[in-house]
Write a protein that holds these residues in place. Structure first.
Motif, short mmCIF file in Angstrom:
data_model
loop_
_atom_site.label_atom_id
_atom_site.label_comp_id
_atom_site.label_asym_id
_atom_site.label_seq_id
_atom_site.Cartn_x
_atom_site.Cartn_y
_atom_site.Cartn_z
N ARG A 242 -5.83 1.36 -4.58
CA ARG A 242 -7.15 0.82 -4.17
C ARG A 242 -7.28 -0.71 -3.90
O ARG A 242 -7.55 -0.97 -2.68
CB ARG A 242 -8.16 1.33 -5.15
CG ARG A 242 -9.74 0.87 -4.48
CD ARG A 242 -10.82 0.54 -5.57
NE ARG A 242 -10.46 -0.51 -6.20
CZ ARG A 242 -10.74 -1.74 -5.71
NH1 ARG A 242 -11.12 -1.86 -4.73
NH2 ARG A 242 -10.47 -2.83 -6.44
N SER B 99 -5.00 -1.45 -1.00
CA SER B 99 -5.51 -0.83 0.28
C SER B 99 -6.68 -1.63 0.88
O SER B 99 -6.85 -1.78 2.02
CB SER B 99 -5.68 0.43 0.01
OG SER B 99 -4.71 1.42 -0.41
N HIS B 100 -7.56 -1.94 0.04
CA HIS B 100 -8.58 -2.76 0.37
C HIS B 100 -8.38 -3.92 0.96
O HIS B 100 -8.84 -4.59 1.82
CB HIS B 100 -9.54 -3.11 -0.82
CG HIS B 100 -10.87 -3.83 -0.64
ND1 HIS B 100 -10.85 -5.17 -0.73
CD2 HIS B 100 -12.04 -3.64 0.05
CE1 HIS B 100 -12.01 -5.62 -0.44
NE2 HIS B 100 -12.63 -4.57 0.01
N ASN C 29 -3.87 4.05 -9.49
CA ASN C 29 -4.77 4.24 -8.43
C ASN C 29 -5.67 3.16 -8.27
O ASN C 29 -6.02 2.90 -7.03
CB ASN C 29 -5.62 5.38 -8.80
CG ASN C 29 -6.57 6.13 -7.80
OD1 ASN C 29 -5.98 5.92 -6.70
ND2 ASN C 29 -7.57 6.72 -8.07
N GLU C 30 -5.87 2.34 -9.16
CA GLU C 30 -6.54 1.16 -8.91
C GLU C 30 -5.89 0.06 -8.06
O GLU C 30 -6.35 -0.52 -7.22
CB GLU C 30 -7.00 0.55 -10.18
CG GLU C 30 -7.91 -0.96 -10.20
CD GLU C 30 -8.86 -1.02 -9.43
OE1 GLU C 30 -9.24 -2.10 -8.79
OE2 GLU C 30 -9.57 -0.06 -9.10
N GLN D 240 0.74 -1.26 0.09
CA GLN D 240 -0.18 0.02 -0.02
C GLN D 240 0.81 1.28 0.07
O GLN D 240 0.60 2.14 -0.73
CB GLN D 240 -0.92 -0.08 1.27
CG GLN D 240 -1.56 1.21 1.36
CD GLN D 240 -2.34 1.28 2.77
OE1 GLN D 240 -2.88 0.27 3.25
NE2 GLN D 240 -2.77 2.48 3.33
#
Length: 655
Positions: free
Chosen positions: A298, A301-302, A294-295, A256
Motif C-alpha cells: 500500500r 503504491s501510494h 500488504n502495508e 510496487q
C-alpha cells in the motif's frame, strides 16, 4: 514464525529462495524493448500511424475553419451597424476622422465585412457543415486506429505469453528452486496482464497526443507566430519538472510490482500450507506477516501514484496559464487590427489542443511507468540463463542398461556426489536407500537430466544421455513421485495423460493392473468422476494409484519411483507394492524408499551416504553383512520396540 514454504529439496541440497529484484530499472532501454515487441505487427502499426495522422490533420484543420465562421458572424454583427451604401474603406476613413482609430483598425482587418449587411447564415451554415464532416471523419479514423492498435497489442501480448511459456520449459530446474512459486506466477500472470493493459491504454493516446502536439504547433505558427511563442514558452520548464517526477516515481513502481510478487508468493504458500498453519496455531503470525507485506505494498503504491499524479496538475496549471496569456495578448492584437476575432478564437482552441495532449501524456505516465516496470520483470525471466542446448543424437531401441561412470555433482560450491560408479542391468530393480541428504533423489534427477553433471557421464545402453535430446530421453522413463500431481479433470483424463492416444480398453487395463479399478466404481461417476487440481475428493493412496496407472499406461522402458509409498497407510501400501511390482515388470527400475519393507525384493539395494555408495547387494546379503543397511533396517523396525523396552525396564528399576 514463518509459514511453511514448499521448496524443492534435491538430495539434501535445498536452494535458497531468491526474492524479486529490488534494483531500480533503466526506463529507456526497457521501454524501447517493450515497444520493440510490436515489430512483428509492423503492417498494422503502419496502418495505425496513417489513420492517426489523418485523424489528427482533420482535427487540427477544424478550429481554423471554425475561425472563419466566427469571422463571418462577427463581421455580420458589426456590418449591420454600419451605414449602408458605403465601401469598407469609406467606413474605415470615416471612423478615423471621427477619432475611433482602434475600432477603424479592427474593421479594416475584417475581410468578410460589408457595411449595412448582417450575418450570412447560409455561408456560416456551410462552414459549420464542413467542420462537422471533418470532425466526424476524424472520429471514424480514430476509432479504426484504436481497433487496429488494440488488435496489434493483444497479438503482441499473446506472443509474449507464448514466449514466456516456451522459456519456462527451457529453464533448468535450478531456476525454479531459486524462485518462490507465487513470485514466478505473478510475473507470468499479473505482470503480463499489466503490460497488455498499459500498452492498450497508453499507445493509442500517446501516438495521437504526440501527433496532435506537432499538428497543432504547425497550425498555431500559421495563425500567429507571436502568440505561439507565448503559448510554448512555459512548456520546456514543465517538461523538466515532469521528467524529474518520472525518475522518482519509477523506483516506486518497480517496488510496487516487486512487493506484489512477494505478496502473491506469501499468499500461495499460506494457502498451500493452510492445514499446517491451522494445526500449529500460527494464523495470527500469518495474518501479521500478511498485514505487514500488504502495508508495504500500500505504501509504495501510494507513493508511486501520488508522485506520478503530480504531473497532471502541473500540466493543467501550464495549460491554464497559457490560456490566460493567449486571451490577453490575442485581445490586444484584435483591438489593434493585427488579428481577426476568428483568428484569436482558433488560436485559443489550438492552445487548448496543445496543452491538453501534454496533460494527457502526463496523466498516462503512471500507466506507462507501471507497464515498463512489469515489462522489466518479464524480461528478467526471458533473459534468465537456459539449460544447455539439446544434442542432435538419437536413442536406439532401449534395453534399459544404465551406467553411472565416475559421476560427480554438487550444488553451487557444495559437492554432493563424487566419483560415483553404478551399473543397472536391463530389467533389474535397483533400490536406493540412505539418510536424508545422502543424494538419492539427486541420482535420479541426474538420470532425467534435470541437472547437468559436473564430471563423468551417464550412459543408457552405451549412449551418453547428453548426446540425445532431453525429450527423447524422458520419453523412455516413467516417473512416480511422492507428491502426487493430478490436474482438474476426470480420473480417466488423469490416467490417459500418460498416453493421449490410448484407447478406453488400454486405460481400463492400466487401471485394473494398478488397482485403480477396485475403488473407482465406488465413486459416483466412476471413471468420469472429476477431481480438482489438488485431488482433494480422493484419498492420498487413491491419488498415488492413479499416478501409477498413468505411468503404467505410458509403458516406459525405465521407471523411477521416488518415495511413492511414504505417505499412505499399510493396507494401501500393500496395494501400491503390487501395483508397482506390475509396473516394474521387465523394466529397469530405480526405487527410492525410506520404508525398507517396500524394497526387500529389489535385485540390488544401494546404500548411499554423503553422495557415495557405501554398500550394495540384495536384502539378505546386506542384512547378513550387518553394515549401514542393517543399522537402517534395525532402526526402522526395532528402534521403537527397544525404546519402549528400555523405558519399561527403567520404570521397573525405579524405587
Amino acid at each position: 514464525m514463518a509459514t511453511p514454504r514448499r521448496t524443492t529439496r534435491i538430495g539434501g541440497g535445498p536452494m535458497a529462495a531468491m526474492g524479486p529484484t529490488d534494483k531500480s530499472m533503466n526506463f529507456k532501454p526497457s521501454a524501447k524493448r517493450l515497444i520493440g515487441l510490436l515489430r512483428p505487427q509492423m503492417v498494422r502499426m503502419v496502418a495505425v500511424l496513417a489513420l492517426t495522422v489523418t485523424a489528427v490533420v482533420l482535427n487540427v484543420i477544424g478550429p481554423r475553419i471554425t475561425g472563419h465562421a466566427v469571422d463571418k458572424i462577427f463581421a455580420g454583427a458589426i456590418g449591420q451597424e454600419l451605414p449602408d451604401g458605403q465601401s469598407k474603406d469609406q467606413v474605415v476613413d470615416g471612423l478615423r476622422d471621427s477619432g475611433q482609430g482602434t475600432f477603424a483598425d479592427m474593421v479594416s482587418a475584417m475581410d468578410d465585412l460589408v457595411p449595412g449587411q448582417g450575418i450570412d447564415f447560409g455561408a456560416v451554415g456551410k462552414i459549420l457543415l464542413i467542420v462537422l464532416t471533418l470532425f466526424a471523419l476524424a472520429s471514424v479514423f480514430q476509432y479504426a486506429q484504436s481497433w487496429l492498435l488494440n488488435d496489434a497489442v493483444q497479438a503482441t501480448v499473446r506472443r509474449l505469453r507464448d514466449d514466456v511459456e516456451a522459456k519456462i520449459h527451457r529453464l533448468p530446474l535450478s531456476y525454479f528452486d531459486q524462485q518462490p512459486r507465487g513470485e514466478l506466477l505473478s510475473r507470468v500472470t499479473n505482470d503480463i496482464d499489466n503490460i497488455g493493459q498499459s500498452l492498450t491504454q497508453t499507445l493509442s493516446q500517446l501516438l495521437f497526443s504526440l501527433l496532435t502536439v506537432v499538428g497543432v504547433l504547425v497550425m498555431m505558427l500559421t495563425v500567429s507566430p507571436l502568440l505561439t511563442i507565448f503559448a510554448v514558452v512555459s512548456i520546456p520548464l514543465a517538461m523538466m519538472v515532469t521528467g524529474q517526477i518520472m525518475k522518482r516515481s519509477q523506483k516506486q513502481f518497480v517496488a510496487q510490482w516487486s512487493h506484489t510478487g512477494e505478496l502473491n508468493g506469501q499468499i500461495e504458500e499460506t494457502f498451500t500450507g493452510h492445514e499446517l498453519v491451522t494445526v500449529f496455531g500460527r494464523r495470527r503470525e500469518v495474518e501479521e506477516r500478511f498485514d505487514a507485506k500488504n502495508e508495504q505494498l500500500r505504501s509504495v503504491s501510494h507513493k508511486a501514484q501520488f508522485i506520478s499524479g503530480l504531473m497532471m496538475p502541473i500540466m493543467m496549471f501550464v495549460g491554464n496559464l497559457t490560456y490566460v496569456i493567449v486571451c490577453v495578448v490575442g485581445g490586444l492584437r484584435v483591438a489593434s487590427g493585427s488579428m481577426t476575432i476568428g483568428g484569436v478564437t482558433a488560436f485559443v482552441q489550438y492552445s487548448r489542443q496543445f496543452t491538453q495532449p501534454l496533460a494527457q501524456l502526463a496523466s498516462m505516465a503512471n500507466l506507462l511507468q507501471s507497464g515498463v516496470a512489469s515489462a522489466e520483470r518479464v524480461f528478467e525471466l526471458l533473459d534468465a540463463p537456459e539449460q544447455s542446448a539439446d544434442a542432435d543424437g538419437h536413442l536406439p531401441h532401449t534395453r534399459g542398461r544404465v551406467a553411472f561412470e565416475d559421476v560427480s555433482f554438487g550444488y553451487a560450491d557444495t559437492p554432493l556426489i563424487e566419483h560415483l560408479d553404478l551399473v543397472a542391468e536391463p530389467g533389474q530393480t535397483v533400490a536406493i536407500v540412505g539418510p536424508t541428504g545422502a543424494g538419492k533423489t539427486t541420482l535420479v534427477n541426474l538420470l532425467m537430466r534435470f541437472y547437468e553433471l559436473d564430471g563423468g557421464r551417464i550412459t543408457l545402453d552405451g549412449t551418453d544421455i547428453r548426446s540425445v535430446p532431453r525429450a527423447e530421453l524422458r520419453d523412455r522413463i516413467g516417473m512416480v513421485l511422492q507428491d502426487t500431481w493430478l490436474f482438474g479433470g476426470t480420473i480417466r483424463d488423469n490416467i490417459a495423460y500418460g498416453n493421449l492416444d490410448a484407447t478406453e480398453e488400454q486405460i481400463q487395463e492400466a487401471a485394473r493392473a494398478t488397482f485403480v479399478d477396485r475403488f473407482v466404481h465406488s465413486l459416483p461417476d466412476g471413471y468420469d468422476t472429476v477431481v480438482d487440481e489438488e485431488g482433494n475428493n480422493v484419498s492420498v493412496g487413491e491419488r498415488q494409484l492413479i499416478t501409477i496407472a498413468r505411468a503404467f499406461l505410458a509403458d516406459p522402458a525405465m521407471l523411477v519411483l521416488d518415495e511413492a509409498t511414504s505417505s499412505v497407510d499399510t493396507r494401501t501400501e500393500v496395494l501400491l507394492q503390487h501395483a508397482m511390482a506390475a509396473l516394474r515388470s521387465d523394466r529397469t527400475s530405480f526405487v527410492i524408499a525410506h520404508r525398507l519393507s517396500t524394497i526387500r525384493d529389489a535385485d540390488t539395494i544401494l546404500v548411499m551416504e554423503d553422495g557415495h555408495i557405501v554398500e550394495q547387494g540384495s536384502h539378505a546379503q546386506l542384512i547378513a553383512a550387518e553394515g549401514a543397511y542393517y543399522r537402517l533396517y534395525m532402526a526402522q523396525f526395532r528402534g521403537a520396540v527397544v525404546d519402549v523396552d528400555e523405558e519399561d525396564a527403567a520404570g521397573v528399576a525405579a524405587p
